[in-house]
Design a protein around this motif. Structure first.
Motif, mmCIF file in Angstrom:
data_model
loop_
_atom_site.group_PDB
_atom_site.id
_atom_site.type_symbol
_atom_site.label_atom_id
_atom_site.label_comp_id
_atom_site.label_asym_id
_atom_site.label_seq_id
_atom_site.Cartn_x
_atom_site.Cartn_y
_atom_site.Cartn_z
ATOM 1 N N VAL A 52 0.828 -1.202 0.000
ATOM 2 C CA VAL A 52 0.000 0.000 0.000
ATOM 3 C C VAL A 52 0.866 1.257 0.000
ATOM 4 O O VAL A 52 1.785 1.382 0.802
ATOM 5 C CB VAL A 52 -0.927 0.027 1.242
ATOM 6 C CG1 VAL A 52 -1.836 1.260 1.200
ATOM 7 C CG2 VAL A 52 -1.762 -1.246 1.340
ATOM 8 N N SER A 53 0.564 2.171 -0.911
ATOM 9 C CA SER A 53 1.186 3.492 -0.895
ATOM 10 C C SER A 53 0.094 4.552 -0.879
ATOM 11 O O SER A 53 -1.053 4.266 -1.226
ATOM 12 C CB SER A 53 2.110 3.694 -2.101
ATOM 13 O OG SER A 53 1.385 3.592 -3.311
ATOM 14 N N ARG A 54 0.445 5.750 -0.492
ATOM 15 C CA ARG A 54 -0.550 6.813 -0.307
ATOM 16 C C ARG A 54 -0.063 8.103 -0.939
ATOM 17 O O ARG A 54 1.130 8.408 -0.916
ATOM 18 C CB ARG A 54 -0.787 7.019 1.192
ATOM 19 C CG ARG A 54 -1.595 8.258 1.561
ATOM 20 C CD ARG A 54 -1.714 8.380 3.084
ATOM 21 N NE ARG A 54 -2.272 9.664 3.464
ATOM 22 C CZ ARG A 54 -1.609 10.604 4.107
ATOM 23 N NH1 ARG A 54 -0.340 10.406 4.439
ATOM 24 N NH2 ARG A 54 -2.187 11.752 4.432
ATOM 25 N N ARG A 55 -0.998 8.861 -1.513
ATOM 26 C CA ARG A 55 -0.653 10.194 -1.992
ATOM 27 C C ARG A 55 -1.784 11.155 -1.636
ATOM 28 O O ARG A 55 -2.945 10.772 -1.593
ATOM 29 C CB ARG A 55 -0.370 10.209 -3.491
ATOM 30 C CG ARG A 55 -1.555 9.915 -4.385
ATOM 31 C CD ARG A 55 -1.134 9.910 -5.857
ATOM 32 N NE ARG A 55 -2.261 9.783 -6.757
ATOM 33 C CZ ARG A 55 -2.767 8.642 -7.185
ATOM 34 N NH1 ARG A 55 -2.240 7.492 -6.782
ATOM 35 N NH2 ARG A 55 -3.793 8.626 -8.022
ATOM 36 N N GLN A 56 -1.387 12.387 -1.383
ATOM 37 C CA GLN A 56 -2.331 13.449 -1.036
ATOM 38 C C GLN A 56 -2.453 14.374 -2.237
ATOM 39 O O GLN A 56 -1.460 14.816 -2.803
ATOM 40 C CB GLN A 56 -1.831 14.224 0.173
ATOM 41 C CG GLN A 56 -2.815 15.246 0.697
ATOM 42 C CD GLN A 56 -3.846 14.639 1.645
ATOM 43 O OE1 GLN A 56 -3.520 13.733 2.410
ATOM 44 N NE2 GLN A 56 -5.057 15.136 1.589
ATOM 45 N N GLN A 57 -3.687 14.677 -2.643
ATOM 46 C CA GLN A 57 -3.939 15.551 -3.778
ATOM 47 C C GLN A 57 -5.061 16.508 -3.378
ATOM 48 O O GLN A 57 -6.233 16.191 -3.470
ATOM 49 C CB GLN A 57 -4.341 14.729 -5.002
ATOM 50 C CG GLN A 57 -4.459 15.526 -6.287
ATOM 51 C CD GLN A 57 -4.663 14.621 -7.490
ATOM 52 O OE1 GLN A 57 -4.694 13.400 -7.370
ATOM 53 N NE2 GLN A 57 -4.802 15.210 -8.649
ATOM 54 N N GLY A 58 -4.672 17.688 -2.891
ATOM 55 C CA GLY A 58 -5.672 18.596 -2.364
ATOM 56 C C GLY A 58 -6.355 17.969 -1.157
ATOM 57 O O GLY A 58 -5.706 17.512 -0.227
#
Length: 209
Positions: free
Chosen positions: A129-135
């Motif tokens: 699992v990886s995570r990214r924040q976009q706004g």
């Protein structure tokens, strides 16, 4: 891949800056999913081929309850019902007057509905699992650790800590995307919602595989 097999939604806009946060992806996803006991929403589904061409659309309503119970009702363009009581899965096609019954496969890599209704531990054990924040959106990318899976990659996008989009990509590049609307989390859902009574006169196929 068809509505009968999956049920999913759209891609997130790339207009806002994206911050990659791979190290804490599994921990953060676990914190967001663990409090979830029931989930109810309307959904709109699109299936796209590898070039992005739209192959199919569907819409309906879904209910989930841990552990392992779910119900998907496709309303358009044709009716279909998929119900799990936690032990068996019923796939009912009223147009064909046919229901297929099979034992619930508890592997989250084989039963996408268990992404929410199954064990969070099984989910993070089965996927990197990886995570990214976009706004305001948080997107988790899940890549199966095993080779024998239905999908090459899954994306779960949350807004305000509510799952808003689920995207699945298979080995051919075909994407199944489900957008959830009118979401209710942890509201009471009667167990009768997850019981399926086979209509009289319906052909029953029992899948033993």
């Amino acid at each position: 891949m068809t509505v009968k097999k999956t049920l999913a939604a759209l891609a997130v806009s790339a207009l806002l800056p994206v911050t990659a946060l791979a190290s804490d992806g599994a921990e953060r996803l676990t914190r967001m999913l663990e409090p979830l006991q029931t989930y109810e929403a309307n959904f709109a589904q699109r299936i796209l081929d590898g070039s992005g061409e739209r192959l199919q659309e569907a819409s309906g309503q879904m209910w989930l309850s841990r552990p392992g119970k779910f119900r998907w009702e496709v309303a358009a363009p044709y009716q279909q019902v998929v119900v799990s009581d936690g032990a068996d899965v019923y796939l009912y096609d009223p147009d064909l007057e046919q229901v297929t019954v099979q034992a619930l496969d508890h592997r989250v890599t084989h039963t996408p509905a268990l992404l929410l209704s199954g064990s969070v531990g099984d989910l993070t054990d089965s996927y990197a699992v990886s995570r990214r924040q976009q706004g305001s959106a948080e997107t988790f990318t899940l890549v199966p650790k095993a080779a024998d899976t239905l999908f090459e990659e899954l994306e779960m996008t949350f807004r305000g800590e509510r799952l808003s989009v689920l995207m699945m990509t298979d080995s051919t590049g075909q994407r199944t995307a489900i957008e959830f609307r009118d979401v209710q989390m942890n509201a009471f859902i009667d167990d009768s919602r997850f019981a399926f009574e086979i209509p009289e006169g319906t052909d029953v196929i029992r899948d033993t595989h």
